[in-house]
Structure formats: structure tokens, C-alpha cells
Design a protein around this motif. Structure first.
Motif, PDB file in Angstrom:
ATOM      1  N   MET A  80       0.855  -1.153   0.089  1.00 18.69           N
ATOM      2  CA  MET A  80       0.114  -0.336  -0.222  1.00 18.69           C
ATOM      3  C   MET A  80       0.871   1.398   0.077  1.00 18.69           C
ATOM      4  SD  MET A  80       0.721  -1.006   2.972  1.00 18.69           S
ATOM      5  CE  MET A  80       1.203  -0.224   4.855  1.00 18.69           C
ATOM      6  N   LEU A  81       2.190   0.995   0.011  1.00 15.80           N
ATOM      7  CA  LEU A  81       3.083   2.177   0.288  1.00 15.80           C
ATOM      8  C   LEU A  81       3.153   3.091  -1.104  1.00 15.80           C
ATOM      9  CD1 LEU A  81       5.946   0.989   2.520  1.00 15.80           C
ATOM     10  CD2 LEU A  81       3.842   2.269   3.217  1.00 15.80           C
ATOM     11  N   ARG A  82       3.352   4.084  -1.193  1.00 17.83           N
ATOM     12  CA  ARG A  82       3.396   5.235  -2.358  1.00 17.83           C
ATOM     13  C   ARG A  82       5.157   4.748  -2.933  1.00 17.83           C
ATOM     14  NH1 ARG A  82       1.398   9.205   0.946  1.00 17.83           N
ATOM     15  NH2 ARG A  82       3.310  10.106   1.090  1.00 17.83           N
ATOM     16  N   ILE A  83       5.379   5.018  -4.183  1.00 20.65           N
ATOM     17  CA  ILE A  83       6.879   4.713  -4.817  1.00 20.65           C
ATOM     18  C   ILE A  83       7.711   5.427  -3.842  1.00 20.65           C
ATOM     19  CG2 ILE A  83       6.242   6.832  -6.264  1.00 20.65           C
ATOM     20  CD1 ILE A  83       8.187   3.385  -6.899  1.00 20.65           C
ATOM     21  N   GLN A  84       7.610   6.914  -3.575  1.00 23.23           N
ATOM     22  CA  GLN A  84       8.503   7.482  -2.729  1.00 23.23           C
ATOM     23  C   GLN A  84       8.976   6.510  -1.393  1.00 23.23           C
ATOM     24  OE1 GLN A  84       5.926   8.740  -3.900  1.00 23.23           O
ATOM     25  NE2 GLN A  84       6.521  10.066  -5.335  1.00 23.23           N
ATOM     26  N   GLU A  85       7.841   6.296  -0.732  1.00 24.14           N
ATOM     27  CA  GLU A  85       7.985   5.316   0.499  1.00 24.14           C
ATOM     28  C   GLU A  85       8.771   4.047   0.330  1.00 24.14           C
ATOM     29  OE1 GLU A  85       3.891   5.508   1.212  1.00 24.14           O
ATOM     30  OE2 GLU A  85       4.122   6.682   3.189  1.00 24.14           O
ATOM     31  N   LEU A  86       8.440   3.278  -0.961  1.00 24.66           N
ATOM     32  CA  LEU A  86       9.205   2.423  -1.326  1.00 24.66           C
ATOM     33  C   LEU A  86      10.504   2.330  -1.660  1.00 24.66           C
ATOM     34  CD1 LEU A  86       6.242   0.605  -3.699  1.00 24.66           C
ATOM     35  CD2 LEU A  86       7.105  -0.260  -1.471  1.00 24.66           C
ATOM     36  N   GLN A  87      10.758   3.266  -2.202  1.00 32.78           N
ATOM     37  CA  GLN A  87      12.192   3.978  -2.244  1.00 32.78           C
ATOM     38  C   GLN A  87      13.156   4.266  -1.035  1.00 32.78           C
ATOM     39  OE1 GLN A  87      11.944   7.274  -5.282  1.00 32.78           O
ATOM     40  NE2 GLN A  87      11.577   5.738  -7.124  1.00 32.78           N
ATOM     41  N   LYS A  88      12.233   4.971  -0.006  1.00 32.31           N
ATOM     42  CA  LYS A  88      13.025   4.882   1.111  1.00 32.31           C
ATOM     43  C   LYS A  88      13.211   3.757   1.633  1.00 32.31           C
ATOM     44  CE  LYS A  88      12.270   7.549   5.491  1.00 32.31           C
ATOM     45  NZ  LYS A  88      11.574   8.667   6.027  1.00 32.31           N
ATOM     46  N   ILE A  89      12.405   2.876   1.968  1.00 28.09           N
ATOM     47  CA  ILE A  89      12.748   1.557   2.374  1.00 28.09           C
ATOM     48  C   ILE A  89      14.102   0.962   1.652  1.00 28.09           C
ATOM     49  CG2 ILE A  89      11.692  -0.835   2.734  1.00 28.09           C
ATOM     50  CD1 ILE A  89       9.027   0.568   3.482  1.00 28.09           C
ATOM     51  N   ASN A  90      13.856   1.013   0.155  1.00 22.79           N
ATOM     52  CA  ASN A  90      14.773   0.314  -0.577  1.00 22.79           C
ATOM     53  C   ASN A  90      16.173   0.659  -0.312  1.00 22.79           C
ATOM     54  OD1 ASN A  90      14.390  -1.477  -2.840  1.00 22.79           O
ATOM     55  ND2 ASN A  90      15.763  -0.266  -3.877  1.00 22.79           N
ATOM     56  N   THR A  91      16.282   2.015   0.245  1.00 25.46           N
ATOM     57  CA  THR A  91      17.711   2.461   0.738  1.00 25.46           C
ATOM     58  C   THR A  91      18.045   1.714   1.827  1.00 25.46           C
ATOM     59  OG1 THR A  91      17.044   4.307   2.058  1.00 25.46           O
ATOM     60  CG2 THR A  91      17.129   4.580  -0.365  1.00 25.46           C
ATOM     61  N   LEU A  92      17.272   1.210   2.773  1.00 30.57           N
ATOM     62  CA  LEU A  92      17.624   0.427   3.715  1.00 30.57           C
ATOM     63  C   LEU A  92      17.784  -1.045   3.566  1.00 30.57           C
ATOM     64  CD1 LEU A  92      14.748   1.942   6.195  1.00 30.57           C
ATOM     65  CD2 LEU A  92      17.290   2.750   5.984  1.00 30.57           C
ATOM     66  N   ILE A  93      17.560  -1.312   2.629  1.00 35.84           N
ATOM     67  CA  ILE A  93      17.620  -3.028   2.029  1.00 35.84           C
ATOM     68  C   ILE A  93      19.206  -3.239   1.520  1.00 35.84           C
ATOM     69  CG2 ILE A  93      16.710  -4.420   0.453  1.00 35.84           C
ATOM     70  CD1 ILE A  93      13.956  -3.735   1.161  1.00 35.84           C
ATOM     71  N   THR A  94      19.504  -4.509   1.881  1.00 31.82           N
ATOM     72  CA  THR A  94      20.783  -4.942   1.096  1.00 31.82           C
ATOM     73  C   THR A  94      20.393  -6.231   0.429  1.00 31.82           C
ATOM     74  OG1 THR A  94      21.892  -4.433   3.330  1.00 31.82           O
ATOM     75  CG2 THR A  94      23.157  -6.156   1.500  1.00 31.82           C
ATOM     76  N   LYS A  95      20.954  -6.273  -0.896  1.00 33.43           N
ATOM     77  CA  LYS A  95      20.289  -7.329  -1.694  1.00 33.43           C
ATOM     78  C   LYS A  95      21.818  -8.381  -1.690  1.00 33.43           C
ATOM     79  CE  LYS A  95      19.192  -6.235  -5.677  1.00 33.43           C
ATOM     80  NZ  LYS A  95      19.158  -5.653  -7.104  1.00 33.43           N
ATOM     81  N   LYS A  96      21.394  -9.664  -1.454  1.00 33.46           N
ATOM     82  CA  LYS A  96      22.455 -10.591  -1.710  1.00 33.46           C
ATOM     83  C   LYS A  96      21.878 -11.850  -2.445  1.00 33.46           C
ATOM     84  CE  LYS A  96      24.588  -9.880   2.756  1.00 33.46           C
ATOM     85  NZ  LYS A  96      25.279 -10.643   4.228  1.00 33.46           N
ATOM     86  N   THR A  97      22.672 -12.458  -2.870  1.00 32.59           N
ATOM     87  CA  THR A  97      22.388 -13.805  -3.787  1.00 32.59           C
ATOM     88  C   THR A  97      23.239 -15.052  -3.191  1.00 32.59           C
ATOM     89  OG1 THR A  97      21.944 -12.227  -6.003  1.00 32.59           O
ATOM     90  CG2 THR A  97      22.484 -14.827  -6.094  1.00 32.59           C
ATOM     91  N   TYR A  98      22.432 -15.976  -3.186  1.00 36.03           N
ATOM     92  CA  TYR A  98      22.928 -17.274  -2.596  1.00 36.03           C
ATOM     93  C   TYR A  98      22.789 -18.495  -3.634  1.00 36.03           C
ATOM     94  CZ  TYR A  98      22.440 -14.402   1.717  1.00 36.03           C
ATOM     95  OH  TYR A  98      22.699 -13.913   2.831  1.00 36.03           O
ATOM     96  N   GLU A  99      23.815 -19.354  -3.425  1.00 32.79           N
ATOM     97  CA  GLU A  99      23.527 -20.541  -4.325  1.00 32.79           C
ATOM     98  C   GLU A  99      22.686 -21.392  -3.691  1.00 32.79           C
ATOM     99  OE1 GLU A  99      27.686 -21.955  -4.955  1.00 32.79           O
ATOM    100  OE2 GLU A  99      28.276 -20.440  -6.139  1.00 32.79           O
ATOM    101  N   LYS A 100      22.326 -22.218  -4.685  1.00 33.88           N
ATOM    102  CA  LYS A 100      21.507 -23.584  -4.157  1.00 33.88           C
ATOM    103  C   LYS A 100      22.246 -24.435  -3.111  1.00 33.88           C
ATOM    104  CE  LYS A 100      19.425 -28.086  -5.484  1.00 33.88           C
ATOM    105  NZ  LYS A 100      19.219 -29.179  -6.735  1.00 33.88           N
ATOM    106  N   GLY A 101      21.227 -24.462  -1.822  1.00 28.63           N
ATOM    107  CA  GLY A 101      21.954 -25.362  -0.666  1.00 28.63           C
ATOM    108  C   GLY A 101      22.675 -24.314   0.431  1.00 28.63           C
ATOM    109  N   LYS A 102      22.566 -23.155   0.249  1.00 34.66           N
ATOM    110  CA  LYS A 102      23.249 -22.354   1.099  1.00 34.66           C
ATOM    111  C   LYS A 102      22.094 -22.362   2.403  1.00 34.66           C
ATOM    112  CE  LYS A 102      26.134 -19.198   2.891  1.00 34.66           C
ATOM    113  NZ  LYS A 102      27.456 -19.588   3.339  1.00 34.66           N
ATOM    114  N   ILE A 103      22.814 -22.373   3.473  1.00 34.82           N
ATOM    115  CA  ILE A 103      22.251 -22.139   4.758  1.00 34.82           C
ATOM    116  C   ILE A 103      22.257 -20.570   4.981  1.00 34.82           C
ATOM    117  CG2 ILE A 103      22.090 -22.687   7.291  1.00 34.82           C
ATOM    118  CD1 ILE A 103      21.450 -25.143   5.679  1.00 34.82           C
TER     119      ILE A 103
END
Length: 236
Positions: free
Chosen positions: A21-44
Motif C-alpha cells: 500500500m506504500l507510495r513509490i517514494q516510501e518504497l524507495q526510502k525503504i529500498n535504501t535500507l535494504i541489502t541485496k544478496k544472492t545465494y547458491e542452491k543449498g546455502k544455509i
């Protein structure tokens, strides 16, 4: 920290129901707090007892969340797909530890939101708190039903229940019946039902021999008659 791009379709938070329900501006603000990571299959991602510091959001791929029994067997509790989030319950408990173990089932992208940042977002957006409570309530209801199935249903009944649910959710209607693609390996499916791979294979073969399903390939099953399959729940 790797942040998503500014377009909404690439914002990690935009795929999560509690942030819809958040506006694009609010989503972008949350996005600055998020860290993206990629994991291989079988990673704990974390194990039971690890310190709970983050909310995990599945960006792509799949994750299983499970408990390990004393004899070393996995009991899968949840299967998570893109848009699902997990780890939130431990973030709101005094004992800040994960109760289960999370592992990737394939190459998976995860968005991480820290405990403190999530609490700030909830304080600034009370509706998010309400949505998280709703999500937790739904998961509690699912957990109660899941536990009931494990304790009260036979292995065959659990398998039939799962086939009917997945057929309704993801099945493709064809002239032959409801075609269902199973993306889990048999040993993982067995872990979901709390049984062995051999027992599960016997149950699949029995349902096929009795004319309820057709196994067209290791990953594809056709439910020939949904109503008749449902009626077997009382007999299984």
C-alpha cells in the motif's frame, strides 16, 4: 550496501504484500535500507539458535524453512517463493534467536532488512504493523493446520491434501485432468510430509495404480478426477 534501482518493479519491498500500500517514494526510502544478496542452491541462510538480526525477503528463487529432528531428519515447515518473507517472528521476541533453519532450494536472491530499520518503518507506518500482525495470524493458522495434518493424517492423506491444494493453486486444467508441476525433489517432498522418499514413492504409485493420478514424468502429475481424489481422504 547494494540498493535496488529506483523503478518500482526493481524495488525489493514492492513485491512484499505488507508493503504493497506504500507510495513509490516510501518504497524507495525503504529500498535504501535494504541489502541485496544472492545465494547458491543449498546455502544455509541461518540455523536454529542463530541471533535474529534481519527480515529476509525472497526476491527470486525458493527457500525451505525446517526443523531438524534428533535423528537428523528434516521436517519442512514452510516453502517460500518470491515475495514471501521470513524471520520476522524472532525480531519481535525478547529472545532474539531464530527458531528454525532456512536453506535455499535453488539459486536465490534475498533482500535483507535489519531488525532496527524494520521497527522504525513500523513506527512511521502503523498500517505496516497491522499487516504484519495479519500475516503472523495467517501463518499461525497455517501452522496449526499443518501440525494437525502431521499428527492426525496418514502419509497418504497428507499427500492427497497437498496434491489437491497445489492443484487448486498452481494446476493447469487439461482435457486429461489437472496437470501439476512438482518443483521439489522427491526427498524434499518427503521431508515436507515427515516421511521417507521410499514411502512417498510407494504412495504415489498406489494413487496411480488406483487411477486417481497419472505420473507423466518425475516432475509432472495429472490429477485425473479431483472429486474422487478428495473422497479418498476419508478412506486413506
Amino acid at each position: 550496501m547494494n540498493n535496488c534501482t529506483v523503478s518500482e518493479e526493481h524495488i525489493c519491498a514492492s513485491i512484499v504484500p505488507i508493503f504493497k500500500m506504500l507510495r513509490i517514494q516510501e518504497l524507495q526510502k525503504i529500498n535504501t535500507l535494504i541489502t541485496k544478496k544472492t545465494y547458491e542452491k543449498g546455502k544455509i541462510l541461518f540455523t536454529q539458535g542463530d541471533l535474529a538480526n534481519h527480515l529476509y525477503i525472497v526476491r527470486h528463487g525458493r527457500v525451505k524453512v525446517y526443523e531438524m529432528s534428533e535423528d537428523g531428519r528434516q521436517q519442512i515447515v514452510r516453502l517460500l517463493e518470491p515475495g514471501d518473507f521470513f524471520g520476522e517472528l524472532a525480531l519481535f521476541m525478547d529472545e532474539q534467536y531464530y527458531f528454525l533453519t532456512a536453506e535455499t532450494l535453488e539459486d536465490t536472491g534475498i533482500c535483507l532488512l535489519s531488525r532496527d530499520d524494520l521497527k522504525k518503518i513500523m513506527h512511521q507506518n502503523p498500517e505496516i504493523s497491522s499487516r504484519i500482525m495479519q500475516a503472523l495470524t495467517e501463518r499461525l493458522a497455517y501452522a496449526e493446520k499443518f501440525i494437525s495434518n502431521l499428527t492426525l493424517q496418514t502419509i497418504e492423506q497428507r499427500l492427497i491434501t497437498w496434491l489437491l491444494i497445489m492443484g487448486e493453486k498452481e494446476g493447469v486444467v487439461t482435457p486429461q485432468g489437472i496437470r501439476l508441476t512438482i518443483n521439489l525433489p522427491r526427498h524434499e517432498l518427503a521431508n515436507l510430509f515427515g516421511t521417507t522418499r521410499e514411502t512417498l514413492s510407494r504412495k504415489f504409485s498406489k494413487l496411480q495404480a488406483e487411477g486417481f493420478i497419472t505420473i507423466t514424468s518425475p516432475k509432472q502429475i495429472v490429477i485425473l478426477d479431483k472429486l474422487k481424489l478428495h473422497s479418498t481422504l476419508k478412506e486413506a
